[in-house]
Design a protein around this motif. Structure first.
Motif, PDB file in Angstrom:
ATOM      1  N   ALA A 194     -83.927 -56.549-119.430  1.00 30.40           N
ATOM      2  CA  ALA A 194     -85.378 -56.818-119.430  1.00 30.40           C
ATOM      3  C   ALA A 194     -85.782 -57.087-121.019  1.00 30.40           C
ATOM      4  CB  ALA A 194     -86.278 -55.571-118.945  1.00 30.40           C
ATOM      5  N   VAL A 195     -85.402 -56.725-121.940  1.00 31.89           N
ATOM      6  CA  VAL A 195     -85.815 -56.705-123.269  1.00 31.89           C
ATOM      7  C   VAL A 195     -85.263 -57.699-123.971  1.00 31.89           C
ATOM      8  CG1 VAL A 195     -87.056 -54.468-123.434  1.00 31.89           C
ATOM      9  CG2 VAL A 195     -84.421 -54.801-124.059  1.00 31.89           C
TER      10      VAL A 195
ATOM     11  N   THR B  22     -89.966 -58.918-120.854  1.00 34.16           N
ATOM     12  CA  THR B  22     -90.781 -58.005-121.492  1.00 34.16           C
ATOM     13  C   THR B  22     -90.464 -57.992-123.049  1.00 34.16           C
ATOM     14  OG1 THR B  22     -92.405 -56.282-121.801  1.00 34.16           O
ATOM     15  CG2 THR B  22     -90.121 -55.761-121.305  1.00 34.16           C
ATOM     16  N   ASP B  23     -91.692 -57.590-123.912  1.00 37.12           N
ATOM     17  CA  ASP B  23     -91.316 -57.439-125.351  1.00 37.12           C
ATOM     18  C   ASP B  23     -91.641 -56.154-125.602  1.00 37.12           C
ATOM     19  OD1 ASP B  23     -89.973 -59.830-126.555  1.00 37.12           O
ATOM     20  OD2 ASP B  23     -91.802 -60.855-125.850  1.00 37.12           O
ATOM     21  N   LEU B  24     -90.681 -55.172-126.121  1.00 34.74           N
ATOM     22  CA  LEU B  24     -91.196 -53.964-126.509  1.00 34.74           C
ATOM     23  C   LEU B  24     -91.203 -53.669-128.056  1.00 34.74           C
ATOM     24  CD1 LEU B  24     -89.436 -51.817-123.603  1.00 34.74           C
ATOM     25  CD2 LEU B  24     -91.764 -52.574-123.798  1.00 34.74           C
TER      26      LEU B  24
ATOM     27  N   ILE C 282     -89.891 -51.165-129.183  1.00 39.85           N
ATOM     28  CA  ILE C 282     -88.738 -50.044-129.495  1.00 39.85           C
ATOM     29  C   ILE C 282     -87.611 -50.729-128.464  1.00 39.85           C
ATOM     30  CG2 ILE C 282     -89.990 -48.197-129.920  1.00 39.85           C
ATOM     31  CD1 ILE C 282     -89.504 -47.490-126.727  1.00 39.85           C
TER      32      ILE C 282
ATOM     33  N   LEU D 287     -83.879 -49.280-128.451  1.00 36.41           N
ATOM     34  CA  LEU D 287     -84.020 -47.911-127.882  1.00 36.41           C
ATOM     35  C   LEU D 287     -83.906 -48.019-126.594  1.00 36.41           C
ATOM     36  CD1 LEU D 287     -86.004 -45.438-129.899  1.00 36.41           C
ATOM     37  CD2 LEU D 287     -83.640 -45.249-129.808  1.00 36.41           C
ATOM     38  N   TYR D 288     -84.548 -49.027-125.940  1.00 36.25           N
ATOM     39  CA  TYR D 288     -84.886 -49.006-124.411  1.00 36.25           C
ATOM     40  C   TYR D 288     -83.379 -49.468-124.022  1.00 36.25           C
ATOM     41  CZ  TYR D 288     -86.008 -51.248-120.200  1.00 36.25           C
ATOM     42  OH  TYR D 288     -85.761 -51.719-118.777  1.00 36.25           O
TER      43      TYR D 288
ATOM     44  N   VAL E  16     -80.384 -51.821-137.266  1.00 33.60           N
ATOM     45  CA  VAL E  16     -81.883 -51.585-137.549  1.00 33.60           C
ATOM     46  C   VAL E  16     -82.318 -51.233-139.003  1.00 33.60           C
ATOM     47  CG1 VAL E  16     -83.591 -49.664-136.918  1.00 33.60           C
ATOM     48  CG2 VAL E  16     -81.967 -50.644-135.213  1.00 33.60           C
TER      49      VAL E  16
ATOM     50  N   GLY F  35     -85.123 -53.173-140.401  1.00 32.41           N
ATOM     51  CA  GLY F  35     -86.480 -52.463-140.507  1.00 32.41           C
ATOM     52  C   GLY F  35     -87.372 -52.630-139.102  1.00 32.41           C
ATOM     53  N   SER F  36     -86.638 -52.764-138.004  1.00 36.50           N
ATOM     54  CA  SER F  36     -87.292 -52.599-136.819  1.00 36.50           C
ATOM     55  C   SER F  36     -86.519 -52.241-135.711  1.00 36.50           C
ATOM     56  CB  SER F  36     -88.141 -54.189-136.701  1.00 36.50           C
ATOM     57  OG  SER F  36     -88.558 -54.006-135.466  1.00 36.50           O
ATOM     58  N   LEU F  37     -87.073 -51.745-134.585  1.00 37.51           N
ATOM     59  CA  LEU F  37     -86.341 -51.452-133.410  1.00 37.51           C
ATOM     60  C   LEU F  37     -86.272 -52.620-132.496  1.00 37.51           C
ATOM     61  CD1 LEU F  37     -86.841 -47.730-132.852  1.00 37.51           C
ATOM     62  CD2 LEU F  37     -84.647 -48.971-133.525  1.00 37.51           C
TER      63      LEU F  37
ATOM     64  N   PRO G   6     -96.745 -53.730-121.604  1.00 36.46           N
ATOM     65  CA  PRO G   6     -95.461 -54.272-121.822  1.00 36.46           C
ATOM     66  C   PRO G   6     -94.467 -53.768-120.661  1.00 36.46           C
ATOM     67  CG  PRO G   6     -96.309 -53.549-123.863  1.00 36.46           C
ATOM     68  CD  PRO G   6     -97.305 -53.321-122.958  1.00 36.46           C
ATOM     69  N   TYR G   7     -94.736 -52.640-120.253  1.00 38.76           N
ATOM     70  CA  TYR G   7     -93.891 -51.811-119.285  1.00 38.76           C
ATOM     71  C   TYR G   7     -93.983 -52.282-118.024  1.00 38.76           C
ATOM     72  CZ  TYR G   7     -92.611 -49.000-123.296  1.00 38.76           C
ATOM     73  OH  TYR G   7     -92.343 -48.445-124.523  1.00 38.76           O
TER      74      TYR G   7
ATOM     75  N   PRO H 143     -93.919 -55.444-116.511  1.00 38.05           N
ATOM     76  CA  PRO H 143     -92.701 -56.298-116.187  1.00 38.05           C
ATOM     77  C   PRO H 143     -91.603 -55.734-116.031  1.00 38.05           C
ATOM     78  CG  PRO H 143     -93.695 -57.233-117.917  1.00 38.05           C
ATOM     79  CD  PRO H 143     -94.441 -55.864-117.873  1.00 38.05           C
ATOM     80  N   ILE H 144     -91.158 -54.559-116.860  1.00 37.34           N
ATOM     81  CA  ILE H 144     -89.795 -53.622-116.318  1.00 37.34           C
ATOM     82  C   ILE H 144     -90.162 -53.118-114.879  1.00 37.34           C
ATOM     83  CG2 ILE H 144     -88.642 -51.646-116.810  1.00 37.34           C
ATOM     84  CD1 ILE H 144     -89.477 -52.209-119.781  1.00 37.34           C
TER      85      ILE H 144
ATOM     86  N   LEU I 129     -89.203 -55.837-112.523  1.00 35.55           N
ATOM     87  CA  LEU I 129     -87.704 -56.155-112.447  1.00 35.55           C
ATOM     88  C   LEU I 129     -86.976 -54.918-111.638  1.00 35.55           C
ATOM     89  CD1 LEU I 129     -85.493 -57.721-113.670  1.00 35.55           C
ATOM     90  CD2 LEU I 129     -85.279 -56.311-115.695  1.00 35.55           C
TER      91      LEU I 129
ATOM     92  N   ALA J 130     -83.924 -44.967-140.197  1.00 37.70           N
ATOM     93  CA  ALA J 130     -83.318 -46.450-140.382  1.00 37.70           C
ATOM     94  C   ALA J 130     -84.511 -47.486-140.114  1.00 37.70           C
ATOM     95  CB  ALA J 130     -82.247 -46.703-139.059  1.00 37.70           C
ATOM     96  N   VAL J 131     -85.430 -47.123-139.484  1.00 42.80           N
ATOM     97  CA  VAL J 131     -86.544 -47.911-139.051  1.00 42.80           C
ATOM     98  C   VAL J 131     -87.396 -48.057-140.564  1.00 42.80           C
ATOM     99  CG1 VAL J 131     -88.563 -48.757-138.117  1.00 42.80           C
ATOM    100  CG2 VAL J 131     -86.809 -47.691-136.754  1.00 42.80           C
ATOM    101  N   ALA J 132     -87.148 -47.029-141.159  1.00 40.65           N
ATOM    102  CA  ALA J 132     -88.184 -47.194-142.542  1.00 40.65           C
ATOM    103  C   ALA J 132     -87.229 -47.282-143.716  1.00 40.65           C
ATOM    104  CB  ALA J 132     -88.961 -45.860-142.475  1.00 40.65           C
ATOM    105  N   ALA J 133     -86.145 -47.511-143.679  1.00 38.61           N
ATOM    106  CA  ALA J 133     -85.233 -47.486-144.970  1.00 38.61           C
ATOM    107  C   ALA J 133     -85.925 -48.665-145.938  1.00 38.61           C
ATOM    108  CB  ALA J 133     -83.845 -47.564-144.587  1.00 38.61           C
ATOM    109  N   ARG J 134     -86.001 -49.769-145.402  1.00 37.78           N
ATOM    110  CA  ARG J 134     -86.374 -50.729-146.129  1.00 37.78           C
ATOM    111  C   ARG J 134     -87.640 -50.272-146.768  1.00 37.78           C
ATOM    112  NH1 ARG J 134     -83.253 -55.001-147.704  1.00 37.78           N
ATOM    113  NH2 ARG J 134     -82.708 -55.527-145.689  1.00 37.78           N
TER     114      ARG J 134
END
Lengths: 339, 124
Positions: free
Chosen positions: A95-96, A115-117, A119, A122-123, A173, A177-179, B4-5, B7-8, B11, B81-85
């Protein structure tokens, strides 16, 4: 032309992408036989349709007409729903996946993914990790020793390699800097030197090894290693339930290839063509994805199968420390301003 | 927020529908000719020996526990990891990196201990 309602756009996108996933999975089942044949100097299926292209369809029809066997000692309810439980997670994880940038669909501007999440990586991990339930429930409920051993091996293997898989994704990641898979792909867009395969080669190597282990494919196919366990966890399955296990496996391979494309090869980006239209991006995405799918088959006929204790040793004593080291090396290089 | 959930869910409905319809068609179309031989568990044509509800090797349990331990660890690393930058841009990158290294170091010691105790040796 009147603008379509948003919900209809969602349904169209979901249906098209789901159909495409099933088609790729079906074609992969043909490619597996065809490529295997070529590597062994045989011809492979060539009777149904041109080049045997309709073989997956013929197989599907045949599966439907086959007799459905349920072993006497089996737990009927779990036995019946396990194939669906094994196939659904792989199908949902697609889906993502961001196949291409913005497209215009009947007056609505939208992106080419279900879809665009924020996260999304992680999904994929969370939903993909659920696939193990179908395999272990299918193996246990069959009440057959081969099935039980196959499913136990599969679950031990999948959890062991999931750790290194997550840690190798975390390195990417940290770089982006993003999931969000779309952000991760776009961050590599500008230049082929920014592709994560060049910036985090060790993470790429770890991801590819774990990708094979997570989908139970050669050289890690202990879940169904035929010389030891007959058919592994699906020994007792027949007809469409057997086919669903395989469809799920091929879908999982496809999703893993898509994930590798997005994380390490910049998704649909084309070097030296920054403003490529969406169809060119989609084509480039599919080419990269097919390369990974071909790698599955190439490796299958190149490497011998591991032994189970070797597999566990590789996962816990080599890949896990290496993945931790890789994450910190990446972070340290970022702190030093190299990456 | 949760849009956004949706469409999931679409599916999920498509995929569940496909699975149920194909399994249902298979149940409808497949001919059933049950026999005692067919309904026994497959053991290479030999008589079935006992039940398959066996006691399992303790190793599988150990792997599961170790997995949970390190899975939680890797999940705790996700926010970093997300915030490292951004940490690095704010000038506190090395400090945060050192703290995370301490956190992983403790678990790394745990891994080293399990390793030394032989918990990772499958054929022991």
């Amino acid at each position: 032309m009147p603008e379509l309602p948003l919900w209809l756009v969602w349904v169209i996108k979901a249906a098209v992408i789901y159909g495409a996933l099933l088609s790729v999975a079906g074609l992969m089942s043909l490619a597996e036989r065809k490529v295997s044949a070529w590597m062994q100097y045989r011809i492979g299926p060539n009777r149904v349709g041109p080049f045997g292209l309709l073989q997956p369809l013929a197989d599907g029809v045949k599966f439907m007409f086959k007799e459905e066997l349920v072993p006497a000692g089996a737990n009927p309810f779990l036995f019946r729903i396990a194939p669906a439980l094994a196939a659904l997670p792989a199908m949902l994880a697609v889906a993502v996946i961001p196949f291409a940038g913005e497209i215009e669909l009947f007056g609505q501007r939208t992106t080419l993914s279900v879809t665009d999440l924020p996260i999304s990586s992680l999904y994929v991990l969370a939903v993909g990790g659920l696939g193990i339930y179908g395999i272990i429930l299918g193996g246990w409920s069959s009440n057959s020793k081969y099935s039980l051993l196959g499913s136990l091996r599969a679950s031990a293997q999948m959890v062991s390699y999931e750790l290194s898989l997550i840690l190798s994704i975390l390195a990417v990641v940290a770089l982006s800097g993003s999931l969000d898979l779309r952000v991760i792909a776009d961050a590599q867009q500008a230049d082929a030197a920014l592709w994560n395969i060049a910036r985090a080669p060790l993470a790429f190597l770890l991801f590819v090894v774990c990708m094979f282990a997570e989908t139970n494919r050669h050289p890690f196919d202990f879940a169904e290693s035929e010389p030891e366990l007959v058919g592994g966890f699906h020994t007792e399955y027949s007809a469409m339930r057997f086919a669903l296990f395989f469809l799920g496996e091929y879908c999982a391979m496809t999703v893993m290839s898509c994930l590798a494309t997005v994380l390490f090869l910049a998704g649909g980006a084309i070097p030296f063509w920054p403003d490529a239209p969406w169809w060119a991006e989609l084509a480039s995405f599919l080419v990269k994805m097919s390369a990974f799918l071909f790698l599955y088959l190439w490796v299958r006929w190149t490497l011998p199968r591991f032994r189970f204790d070797q597999l566990m040793r590789l996962g816990w004593k080599v890949l896990l420390p290496l993945a931790l080291f890789n994450l910190f090396a990446t972070a340290a290089l970022m702190a030093a301003g190299v990456l | 927020m949760l849009t956004p959930y949706v469409p999931i869910l679409i599916l999920l409905a498509l995929a569940t529908g496909f699975s149920l319809v194909s399994l249902g068609l298979s149940d409808l179309l497949g001919r059933l000719r049950p026999s005692i031989g067919k309904s026994t568990a497959y053991e290479c044509g030999m008589q079935v020996e006992g039940s398959a509800r066996l006691r399992l090797s303790i190793h599988f349990y150990l792997v599961a526990v170790l997995f949970i331990l390190f899975d939680v660890e890797s999940l705790l690393l996700v926010p970093w990891a997300v915030a490292a930058r951004s940490f690095q841009e704010a000038g506190v990158g090395p400090l945060v990196l050192a703290e995370v290294a301490g956190f992983v170091g403790v678990l790394g010691l745990g891994l080293a201990w399990v390793w030394k105790k032989g918990g990772l040796d499958w054929d022991r």
